[in-house]
Motif scaffolding. Structure first.
Motif, PDB file in Angstrom:
ATOM      1  N   MET A   1       0.841  -1.190   0.000  1.00 20.57           N
ATOM      2  CA  MET A   1       0.000   0.000   0.000  1.00 20.57           C
ATOM      3  C   MET A   1       0.880   1.245   0.000  1.00 20.57           C
ATOM      4  O   MET A   1       1.852   1.326   0.734  1.00 20.57           O
ATOM      5  CB  MET A   1      -0.906   0.007   1.233  1.00 20.57           C
ATOM      6  CG  MET A   1      -1.868   1.197   1.308  1.00 20.57           C
ATOM      7  SD  MET A   1      -2.850   1.175   2.827  1.00 20.57           S
ATOM      8  CE  MET A   1      -3.787  -0.334   2.576  1.00 20.57           C
ATOM      9  N   SER A   2       0.548   2.219  -0.851  1.00 13.05           N
ATOM     10  CA  SER A   2       1.325   3.452  -0.911  1.00 13.05           C
ATOM     11  C   SER A   2       0.811   4.451   0.114  1.00 13.05           C
ATOM     12  O   SER A   2      -0.327   4.353   0.602  1.00 13.05           O
ATOM     13  CB  SER A   2       1.242   4.066  -2.305  1.00 13.05           C
ATOM     14  OG  SER A   2      -0.047   4.604  -2.543  1.00 13.05           O
ATOM     15  N   ILE A   3       1.632   5.487   0.410  1.00  9.56           N
ATOM     16  CA  ILE A   3       1.185   6.495   1.360  1.00  9.56           C
ATOM     17  C   ILE A   3       0.092   7.371   0.752  1.00  9.56           C
ATOM     18  O   ILE A   3      -0.704   7.962   1.485  1.00  9.56           O
ATOM     19  CB  ILE A   3       2.366   7.339   1.877  1.00  9.56           C
ATOM     20  CG1 ILE A   3       3.085   8.054   0.740  1.00  9.56           C
ATOM     21  CG2 ILE A   3       3.336   6.490   2.656  1.00  9.56           C
ATOM     22  CD1 ILE A   3       4.213   8.959   1.223  1.00  9.56           C
ATOM     23  N   ALA A   4       0.012   7.449  -0.570  1.00  7.65           N
ATOM     24  CA  ALA A   4      -1.087   8.184  -1.203  1.00  7.65           C
ATOM     25  C   ALA A   4      -2.413   7.468  -0.954  1.00  7.65           C
ATOM     26  O   ALA A   4      -3.450   8.115  -0.766  1.00  7.65           O
ATOM     27  CB  ALA A   4      -0.844   8.327  -2.696  1.00  7.65           C
ATOM     28  N   GLU A   5      -2.378   6.144  -0.943  1.00  5.77           N
ATOM     29  CA  GLU A   5      -3.604   5.377  -0.728  1.00  5.77           C
ATOM     30  C   GLU A   5      -4.085   5.463   0.716  1.00  5.77           C
ATOM     31  O   GLU A   5      -5.290   5.539   0.973  1.00  5.77           O
ATOM     32  CB  GLU A   5      -3.365   3.911  -1.099  1.00  5.77           C
ATOM     33  CG  GLU A   5      -3.146   3.675  -2.589  1.00  5.77           C
ATOM     34  CD  GLU A   5      -2.756   2.250  -2.888  1.00  5.77           C
ATOM     35  OE1 GLU A   5      -3.466   1.601  -3.682  1.00  5.77           O
ATOM     36  OE2 GLU A   5      -1.752   1.771  -2.323  1.00  5.77           O
ATOM     37  N   ASP A  99       5.948   3.252  -0.479  1.00  9.46           N
ATOM     38  CA  ASP A  99       5.248   2.216   0.267  1.00  9.46           C
ATOM     39  C   ASP A  99       5.111   2.608   1.738  1.00  9.46           C
ATOM     40  O   ASP A  99       6.064   3.125   2.340  1.00  9.46           O
ATOM     41  CB  ASP A  99       6.002   0.890   0.147  1.00  9.46           C
ATOM     42  CG  ASP A  99       5.163  -0.286   0.610  1.00  9.46           C
ATOM     43  OD1 ASP A  99       5.120  -0.541   1.828  1.00  9.46           O
ATOM     44  OD2 ASP A  99       4.551  -0.940  -0.253  1.00  9.46           O
ATOM     45  N   VAL A 100       3.948   2.360   2.310  1.00 12.26           N
ATOM     46  CA  VAL A 100       3.702   2.691   3.712  1.00 12.26           C
ATOM     47  C   VAL A 100       4.694   1.985   4.625  1.00 12.26           C
ATOM     48  O   VAL A 100       5.206   2.570   5.593  1.00 12.26           O
ATOM     49  CB  VAL A 100       2.257   2.319   4.107  1.00 12.26           C
ATOM     50  CG1 VAL A 100       2.072   2.445   5.613  1.00 12.26           C
ATOM     51  CG2 VAL A 100       1.259   3.200   3.378  1.00 12.26           C
ATOM     52  N   ALA A 101       5.001   0.735   4.310  1.00 15.32           N
ATOM     53  CA  ALA A 101       5.920  -0.030   5.157  1.00 15.32           C
ATOM     54  C   ALA A 101       7.289   0.630   5.234  1.00 15.32           C
ATOM     55  O   ALA A 101       7.972   0.556   6.264  1.00 15.32           O
ATOM     56  CB  ALA A 101       6.048  -1.459   4.641  1.00 15.32           C
ATOM     57  N   TRP A 102       7.712   1.285   4.143  1.00 13.30           N
ATOM     58  CA  TRP A 102       9.014   1.952   4.148  1.00 13.30           C
ATOM     59  C   TRP A 102       9.009   3.080   5.190  1.00 13.30           C
ATOM     60  O   TRP A 102       9.950   3.220   5.974  1.00 13.30           O
ATOM     61  CB  TRP A 102       9.316   2.519   2.761  1.00 13.30           C
ATOM     62  CG  TRP A 102      10.759   2.865   2.530  1.00 13.30           C
ATOM     63  CD1 TRP A 102      11.699   2.106   1.915  1.00 13.30           C
ATOM     64  CD2 TRP A 102      11.415   4.073   2.949  1.00 13.30           C
ATOM     65  NE1 TRP A 102      12.911   2.756   1.915  1.00 13.30           N
ATOM     66  CE2 TRP A 102      12.771   3.964   2.539  1.00 13.30           C
ATOM     67  CE3 TRP A 102      11.008   5.222   3.606  1.00 13.30           C
ATOM     68  CZ2 TRP A 102      13.702   4.967   2.778  1.00 13.30           C
ATOM     69  CZ3 TRP A 102      11.944   6.219   3.861  1.00 13.30           C
ATOM     70  CH2 TRP A 102      13.268   6.089   3.445  1.00 13.30           C
ATOM     71  N   ALA A 103       7.958   3.865   5.198  1.00 16.19           N
ATOM     72  CA  ALA A 103       7.859   4.967   6.157  1.00 16.19           C
ATOM     73  C   ALA A 103       7.794   4.448   7.590  1.00 16.19           C
ATOM     74  O   ALA A 103       8.380   5.038   8.506  1.00 16.19           O
ATOM     75  CB  ALA A 103       6.644   5.830   5.841  1.00 16.19           C
TER      76      ALA A 103
END
Length: 312
Positions: A1-5, A99-103
């Motif tokens: 999941m991306s941070i935009a989503e 990616d959300v996980a990266w953040a």
């Protein structure tokens, strides 16, 4: 999941879940501002920014590594003033497809490094940006000490070092040449090992000046010399070149002393002490302070690189 989503506030909730709370954080993330205890009545503050492509590459370092590096760069500055870090504020700018996980892993690295000194991330900001950027502000408490500044060195003082130099520079060179070993140097580039406690202990021992070695030993000690209006000489016979560093330097055609003397990002601490002073544990004498100006190596001018300059 991306941070935009997931959106800004969804990302904030996930990141905050990764952050611990240090003993000085009276009020952490969630309000317009944090509240951090400052028993001394004075607050030491420092800030640094890491920009993708300039300070880090995602194909060289994982998000947790980058979080550790971003926190360490600021916490080391607080220690170099003779203070104890208390809190971090983090501004995070990223493209929406990240990616959300990266953040989340970045936040975990920031929190883990801060926890090493009893500090915590107490707030910050987020924004979309085409360039991934992490800006950190650190706060610290002097604990009743006078701040140790760059301008206090005196002729006759000894120059001492706490921590290591050259390891991160060696790792950077190795990665830039497309290699991944020796692991000791590569991991030093990814996650610095900072002697945080050495800063306050140097202040307690009467250090006359101190600085974080972020851009290179020669360059940063040069800042002390310039601020103090003195000359400083560094002795190479006080340095030990680890076998892995020597072997890597030979294989890459590099003089290992260029890494040791001009390489940054290990975040060692350099300080000057009065003649005859007993150095605290973890500090090693590496040079002397004299009348004059500038920095010499073995009493001679240094002809090689001296350190990092963003605009040079």
């Amino acid at each position: 999941m991306s941070i935009a989503e997931i959106g800004e506030f969804g990302l904030i909730s996930r990141v905050v879940a990764r952050l611990g709370s240090g003993p000085r954080a009276l009020l952490g993330p969630g309000d317009d501002g944090a509240v951090v205890a400052a028993p001394d009545g004075r607050v030491v503050a420092s800030t640094d920014v890491l920009v993708e492509g300039r300070h880090f590459r995602r194909d060289w370092s994982g998000p947790a590594d980058i979080g550790h590096r971003a926190a360490a760069a600021n916490l080391a500055d607080i220690a170099a003033m003779g203070a104890e870090p208390t809190a971090l504020l983090v501004a995070f700018c990223a493209p929406g497809n990240l990616d959300v996980a990266w953040a989340e892993e970045l936040a975990g690295g920031l929190s883990a490094e801060a926890a090493l000194v009893g500090a915590s991330v107490v707030g910050g900001d987020m924004s979309s940006s085409p360039t991934l950027t992490v800006a950190v502000t650190a706060l610290g408490d002097l604990g009743g000490r006078a701040p140790v500044v760059r301008s206090g060195a005196q002729p006759g003082d000894v120059l001492a070092l706490a921590g290591r130099t050259g390891h991160a520079a060696g790792g950077y060179t190795i990665l830039s040449r497309g290699f991944r070993t020796p692991k000791m140097l590569v991991e030093a580039y990814r996650r610095p090992v900072v002697p945080y406690a050495a800063g306050p202990s140097a202040a307690d021992a009467g250090a006359t000046s101190m600085i974080d070695i972020s851009d290179g030993l020669l360059q940063d000690v040069g800042h002390v010399a310039a601020a103090s209006l003195v000359a400083i000489d560094i002795r190479t016979d006080t340095f030990t070149v680890p076998p892995a560093m020597r072997d890597a330097a030979t294989a890459l055609g590099v003089d290992p002393y260029q890494w040791l003397l001009a390489g940054g990002e290990d975040h060692a601490l350099a300080a000057t002490f009065p003649p005859g002073a007993t150095l605290p544990e973890g500090w090693q004498e590496i040079g002397t302070v004299h009348d004059g100006a500038g920095v010499t190596v073995d009493r001679k001018p240094w002809s090689g690189p001296t350190g990092w300059d963003h605009f040079r």
